[in-house]
Design an enzyme around this catalytic site. Structure first.
Site, short mmCIF file in Angstrom:
data_model
loop_
_atom_site.label_atom_id
_atom_site.label_comp_id
_atom_site.label_asym_id
_atom_site.label_seq_id
_atom_site.Cartn_x
_atom_site.Cartn_y
_atom_site.Cartn_z
N ASN A 41 14.46 12.27 0.45
CA ASN A 41 13.64 11.53 1.34
C ASN A 41 14.33 9.73 1.33
O ASN A 41 14.61 9.53 -0.48
CB ASN A 41 12.09 11.57 0.99
CG ASN A 41 11.43 10.37 1.99
OD1 ASN A 41 12.05 9.55 2.06
ND2 ASN A 41 10.57 9.91 1.55
N TRP A 42 15.17 10.29 1.30
CA TRP A 42 15.85 8.12 1.60
C TRP A 42 15.40 7.17 1.86
O TRP A 42 15.65 6.39 0.91
CB TRP A 42 17.56 8.21 1.72
CG TRP A 42 18.43 9.89 2.16
CD1 TRP A 42 18.44 11.09 1.28
CD2 TRP A 42 19.44 9.96 2.40
NE1 TRP A 42 19.06 11.35 0.70
CE2 TRP A 42 20.54 11.59 2.39
CE3 TRP A 42 20.53 9.32 3.35
CZ2 TRP A 42 21.48 11.14 2.38
CZ3 TRP A 42 22.25 10.09 4.05
CH2 TRP A 42 22.00 10.99 3.07
N LYS A 43 14.17 7.22 2.27
CA LYS A 43 12.97 6.61 2.80
C LYS A 43 13.90 5.09 3.38
O LYS A 43 15.01 5.53 4.75
CB LYS A 43 12.52 5.78 1.45
CG LYS A 43 11.86 6.46 0.68
CD LYS A 43 11.19 5.98 -0.54
CE LYS A 43 10.49 7.29 -1.10
NZ LYS A 43 9.26 7.22 -1.82
N HIS A 56 4.04 11.31 4.88
CA HIS A 56 4.57 10.20 3.80
C HIS A 56 3.15 9.14 3.76
O HIS A 56 2.88 8.53 4.14
CB HIS A 56 5.57 10.03 4.01
CG HIS A 56 6.13 9.52 2.41
ND1 HIS A 56 5.53 8.59 1.94
CD2 HIS A 56 7.35 10.04 1.16
CE1 HIS A 56 6.66 8.62 0.35
NE2 HIS A 56 7.11 10.20 0.32
N GLU A 106 3.45 6.75 2.04
CA GLU A 106 4.06 5.27 2.59
C GLU A 106 3.68 4.60 4.08
O GLU A 106 3.57 3.66 4.37
CB GLU A 106 5.47 4.83 1.91
CG GLU A 106 5.83 5.04 0.93
CD GLU A 106 6.85 5.56 -0.21
OE1 GLU A 106 7.98 5.10 1.08
OE2 GLU A 106 7.16 5.90 -0.78
N GLU A 118 2.31 14.85 -2.90
CA GLU A 118 3.44 13.35 -4.28
C GLU A 118 1.47 12.73 -3.97
O GLU A 118 0.66 11.99 -3.65
CB GLU A 118 3.31 13.11 -2.97
CG GLU A 118 4.79 13.34 -2.22
CD GLU A 118 6.13 12.81 -1.53
OE1 GLU A 118 7.07 13.41 -1.93
OE2 GLU A 118 6.10 11.65 -1.58
N GLY A 122 7.64 6.67 -7.60
CA GLY A 122 9.32 5.23 -7.62
C GLY A 122 7.96 5.17 -8.55
O GLY A 122 8.80 3.84 -9.24
N SER A 160 8.73 11.35 -8.71
CA SER A 160 9.30 10.99 -9.61
C SER A 160 10.58 12.50 -10.31
O SER A 160 10.12 11.76 -11.16
CB SER A 160 8.94 10.06 -11.05
OG SER A 160 8.31 8.67 -10.45
N GLY A 210 12.53 11.29 -4.42
CA GLY A 210 13.19 9.37 -3.31
C GLY A 210 14.28 9.05 -4.14
O GLY A 210 15.18 9.61 -3.86
N GLY A 211 14.27 8.36 -4.93
CA GLY A 211 15.36 7.92 -6.40
C GLY A 211 16.09 8.50 -6.12
O GLY A 211 17.59 8.31 -6.28
#
Ligand code: 13P
Length: 251
Positions: A9-11, A95, A97, A167, A173, A213, A234-235
């Site tokens: 997920n590149w966000k 998600h 967010e 999640e 993150g 993470s 993510g990251g």
């Protein structure tokens, strides 16, 4: 046996040039991958470029959101049909967010899940508790509420085509990954919810990813749990080396 799904997920990251380069690298590096599914979920504006690069590769492409209406006066929204038309297979829905920053409700996630399935997309529906909810001991209740709200009205056949991403919000993150035992406990709880509603046959098919993470260093241990069927990353999905580390751990 459920096939693991590792999705990046590149966000709201990357630019056109870095999105294209990462897609090119993914295409090349995943050539030998045969036992798992891999997907990349770039921002909307890079989807066309990324799907063109990844067409015919081992890597599927997903959007990070989509709207439930088919077309019309919905300024700023993108329909599931549009996402499908440009060659995506997946769409991330609900998600944390979006739930917490953009105040998206489980009712909206439900409408979007139905709309995605109607277009032949695989919805990756996210659920997860806040730190305060975990500390208050209400994780199960939160997950149950999100599950019931997000999957309401799905037939067993539709349920089989969904992916769930657990999640925990406190692990996203933050570098604070859930322990494999904490993840497995919630994943078992989610699978029990599916069994309650749809029976064991459906529950055995639905893939439940963990997100929060995930890194190459901790992937193997988490993915080793019997009810963890992949990762939503993510990251660590923004650069080829860490993402390939996770893919290789899964493969
Ligand atoms: P991180 O891997 O950066 O913690 O993000 C997890 C996530 O939200 C994936 O959807």
């Amino acid at each position: 046996m459920r096939r693991l799904l590792i999705a990046g997920n590149w966000k709201m990251n990357m630019n056109l040039s870095s999105a294209k380069s990462l897609a090119e690298e993914l295409k090349k590096e995943t050539q030998g991958i045969t036992t798992i599914d891999v997907a990349a979920c770039p921002p909307f504006v890079y989807l066309t470029a990324v799907t063109e690069i990844l067409a015919g590769s081992k890597v599927g492409v997903g959007a990070q959101n989509g709207y439930f209406e088919k077309e019309g006066a919905f300024t700023g929204e993108v329909s599931m049909g549009m996402i499908r038309e440009i060659g995506c297979q997946y769409v991330i829905l609900g998600h944390s967010e979006r739930r917490h920053v953009l105040h998206e409700s489980s009712e909206e996630v439900n409408l979007k899940t139905h709309a995605a399935l109607a277009q032949g997309l695989t919805p990756i529906v996210c659920v997860g508790e806040l730190l305060a909810e975990r500390e208050a001991g209400v994780t199960d209740a939160v997950i149950r509420r999100q599950f019931d709200g997000s999957f309401s009205g799905l037939t067993a056949e539709q349920m089989k085509k969904t992916v769930i991403a657990y999640e925990p919000v406190w692990a996203i993150g933050t570098g604070k990954v859930a322990t494999p035992e904490q993840a497995e406990e919630v994943h078992v709880g989610i699978r029990n919810l599916i069994t309650e509603r749809y029976g064991k046959e459906v529950a055995d098919i639905v893939r439940i990813q963990y997100g929060g993470s995930v890194k190459a260093e901790n992937a193997k241990e988490i993915l080793g749990k019997p009810n963890v069927d992949g990762a939503l990353v993510g990251g660590a999905s923004l650069k080829i080396a860490p993402f390939m580390g996770i893919i290789q751990a899964a493969d």
